[in-house]
Design a protein around this motif. Sequence first.
Motif: not given
Length: 320
Positions: A112-115, A118, A145, A147, A149
Amino acid sequence: MIDEPWTPDDELRAAAALLSAAEPSRRAAGYDRLAARTAPGKDALRAWAVDTVLPRVEREPGGPALAALVDVLGAAQDERALPVLLELAGHPDGEVRLAVAKALPFVGEPAQGSPRVRALLALSRDAAPAVRDAAVFGLGTQGEAYGPAVRAALHERLDDEDEEVAEEAVRGLARRQDASVLPRLIDLLETYVEPHPLTLSAAAVLGRPELLPVLAELAAERPEDRRIAAALDACDPARRAERSATAWRLLEELDARRPDLDAALVWDRFSTDLRLEVHHPAEPGGYLLDALLRRAGHEPSRAASLVDADVPPADVPPAA
């Protein structure tokens, strides 16, 4: 004996030669041939393929040739491709963005949050339905992922105007144990004459007893379908309990026979597969539990004896 250094064969050289053609269609054909030959496990070939195509990214303005180049990068699964894929995620050509959405799940960190994640989140809101579909599939089914988002993006796509995108969102949320999609998942199981294999897999991972009636009906219609049977077992609390008890009996039997084995039961987050992992200096490895039990006639003691036979005892060092 010294291994000979790897070199591309004639077919690969011919494909690479096409990349210098003036016609975009011929260059695309060259990239397609490289992508078809590039696969995990062929490390030298994959590295060569990336070395061959990366310098050509800026020479390809778009269209099928650039999309096919991206296919090579996805097939190679090489971290060096990530900056290029991230840049091309905003390319004006939808065909290129589609190729990027398909390639990204195989390149970069899945956290989660990795390029990578995203970029897939952004592509899940793309104007083109095919791009959204590939991105949601990459996030929901291919990726892990977990999370907020990712969950929010999948929920957003539940009401997508494109039916296939919405279905991918349902499957992705079911794999994340989101019971709010139960009615939608039941609808997917009831709607199609033959449910999508990934819908059955998502139902199994969600594992809710509310799915039993529709799965039982499907099982009655297709008694030979193992995927339906597996989903039915996964959603039945009694069968789950029986499976868990059998797994623990196997582990106890194995420990009694071979206390030298460091064995453990592993259940992956997004899968119904229960694995028996054996950590041993002589023969480390693992087994899919259900397959092992089938070999053993569903007898835990017999399964333990099969593992015992497969893994020889480690050599005992001589006394000093």
